[in-house]
Design a protein around this motif. Structure first.
Motif, short mmCIF file in Angstrom:
data_model
loop_
_atom_site.label_atom_id
_atom_site.label_comp_id
_atom_site.label_asym_id
_atom_site.label_seq_id
_atom_site.Cartn_x
_atom_site.Cartn_y
_atom_site.Cartn_z
N ALA A 140 0.83 -1.20 0.00
CA ALA A 140 0.00 0.00 0.00
C ALA A 140 0.87 1.26 0.00
O ALA A 140 0.62 2.21 -0.75
CB ALA A 140 -0.94 0.00 1.21
N GLU A 141 1.88 1.29 0.86
CA GLU A 141 2.78 2.45 0.91
C GLU A 141 3.47 2.67 -0.43
O GLU A 141 3.64 3.80 -0.89
CB GLU A 141 3.82 2.26 2.01
N HIS A 292 11.10 6.32 -5.31
CA HIS A 292 11.26 5.00 -4.70
C HIS A 292 12.18 5.10 -3.48
O HIS A 292 11.89 4.55 -2.41
CB HIS A 292 11.82 4.04 -5.74
N TYR A 293 13.28 5.82 -3.61
CA TYR A 293 14.23 6.01 -2.52
C TYR A 293 13.58 6.76 -1.36
O TYR A 293 13.76 6.40 -0.19
CB TYR A 293 15.44 6.79 -3.05
N MET A 294 12.82 7.81 -1.67
CA MET A 294 12.21 8.62 -0.62
C MET A 294 11.16 7.84 0.17
O MET A 294 11.03 7.99 1.39
CB MET A 294 11.60 9.89 -1.23
N ILE A 295 10.40 7.00 -0.52
CA ILE A 295 9.42 6.15 0.16
C ILE A 295 10.15 5.14 1.05
O ILE A 295 9.79 4.92 2.21
CB ILE A 295 8.53 5.43 -0.85
N GLU A 296 11.19 4.53 0.51
CA GLU A 296 11.95 3.50 1.24
C GLU A 296 12.59 4.06 2.49
O GLU A 296 12.62 3.42 3.54
CB GLU A 296 13.00 2.90 0.31
N ARG A 297 13.13 5.29 2.40
CA ARG A 297 13.81 5.91 3.55
C ARG A 297 12.85 6.68 4.46
O ARG A 297 13.29 7.37 5.37
CB ARG A 297 14.91 6.84 3.03
N LEU A 299 11.25 9.29 3.95
CA LEU A 299 11.28 10.74 3.81
C LEU A 299 9.88 11.27 3.50
O LEU A 299 9.59 12.45 3.69
CB LEU A 299 12.26 11.14 2.70
N ILE A 300 9.04 10.38 3.00
CA ILE A 300 7.62 10.65 2.80
C ILE A 300 6.85 9.69 3.70
O ILE A 300 6.98 8.48 3.57
CB ILE A 300 7.21 10.42 1.33
N PRO A 301 6.04 10.18 4.63
CA PRO A 301 5.32 9.29 5.55
C PRO A 301 4.11 8.66 4.87
O PRO A 301 2.95 9.02 5.13
CB PRO A 301 4.91 10.23 6.69
N ALA A 302 4.38 7.70 4.00
CA ALA A 302 3.33 7.14 3.15
C ALA A 302 2.16 6.59 3.96
O ALA A 302 1.00 6.77 3.59
CB ALA A 302 3.93 6.05 2.25
#
Length: 345
Positions: A140-141, A292-297, A299-302
């Protein structure tokens, strides 16, 4: 396989469709686990955005690899992946001049618009459009990767400075993702929405040093009380257009990202004399890996941005949560949702 199929405006339904098959050596068959509902989907269903009849809707997706072509070496069965749905050929004039998001084949290859999408059980794509998911990132994230990549594409068109006075119009998923993408560049500002319920949600999850307002005038007064000028306005609604140009500072930017028909006008002399920039931005252009990197780290509170999840079979309830009532054929501003995700069983 169960699929959400678009026939015409307000005529969508679940149908059984044949499972797609790998036909090329570089293709991968993905079992879809989650797909985000995009504003484009709402536009298609309501007849405000053109799509090919009888296509499967959906394009913000993640899932599991279940089969790979003979020439695929970077992925294997069982890998968890997120899908970049923005197909480009790499050979046409648009692709060869750095405009892959406007590939000349888009009229027949745009996922969930002109070719079958991902509100279904299985989807076939080329290996170059798949990115592995870290174990801690849920399906989902991961669905937020594609819309975030579109925000980053828009921002890349701006000579951005961290002290830009900024207003975002619309506190939906696009507006909230823009706020986080801009915050990652050091920018702070205000988010505007007419829905008090949605603002209440946005206020709780907005990035640090971002605030919310129920009117453009209120945001202006807060950010720039002396001259009521700002450096960047992002219109995610498609309803404001150039009416806000007078509130742009010299050299300011108006970013238009809302897909809505309308007529707007401006004085060319004002644009020239004040060095204003009006920019349109759509789809992803070289930014998917960064998203993809920002979601993984984180940096975006998905997980915070996803306010609702539904099973694919409950698509009508999911769309209604976003103000799109399929049974009555009405589309109204949503008041209690940010991002809605449909999950396949």
């Amino acid at each position: 396989m169960l699929s959400l199929v678009y026939k015409s405006a307000w005529d969508v339904a679940l149908e059984e469709r044949p499972q797609p098959q790998i036909t090329q050596e570089n293709q991968v068959l993905v079992r879809i686990h989650a797909t985000g509902v995009c504003g484009t989907d709402l536009g298609i269903v309501s007849g405000k955005y053109h799509a090919k009849s009888s296509i499967i809707l959906g394009h913000e997706s993640a899932g599991e690899v279940v089969q790979v072509g003979d020439r695929v070496t970077t992925l294997q069965v069982g890998d968890r992946v997120v899908i970049d749905p923005t197909y480009y050929c790499g050979q046409c004039n648009m692709c060869r001049t750095g405009r892959q998001n406007h590939c000349l084949h888009k009229s027949t290859t745009e996922t969930g618009v002109s070719s079958d999408g991902t509100f279904t059980d299985y989807y076939v794509t080329e290996d170059r459009f798949l990115y592995k998911l870290a174990d801690h990132v849920s399906y989902a994230e991961a669905t937020l990767t594609e819309p975030l990549s579109c925000m980053l594409t828009g921002i890349n068109q701006i000579q951005l400075l961290p002290n830009f006075r900024t207003i975002i119009l619309g506190a939906g998923p696009i507006g909230m993702l823009y706020s986080y993408a801009l915050a990652s560049k050091g920018v702070s500002g205000s988010i505007v929405d007419i829905s008090e319920d949605r603002l209440h949600i946005a206020d709780a999850i907005a990035p640090e040093r971002w605030d919310t307002h129920n009117s453009f005038e209120s945001a202006l007064g807060h950010i720039s009380p002396s001259d009521r000028q700002v450096d960047l306005i992002v219109d995610t609604t498609g309803a404001v257009g150039t009416t806000v140009l007078s509130n742009l500072a010299h050299g300011g930017y108006l970013m238009l990202v809302g897909l809505r028909d309308g007529v707007s006008s401006f004085n060319p002399k004002e644009i020239v004399d004040r060095s204003l920039k009006i920019i349109g931005s759509i789809d992803s252009l070289g930014t998917f890996a960064t998203a993809h990197y920002m979601i993984e780290r984180n940096l975006i509170p998905a997980s915070k941005l996803i306010t609702h999840t539904f099973a694919l079979q409950d698509y009508e309830e999911a769309f209604q949560t976003l103000g799109c009532n399929i049974s009555s054929g009405t589309l109204t501003p949503s008041s209690n949702a940010i991002k809605v995700v449909l999950q396949s069983t």
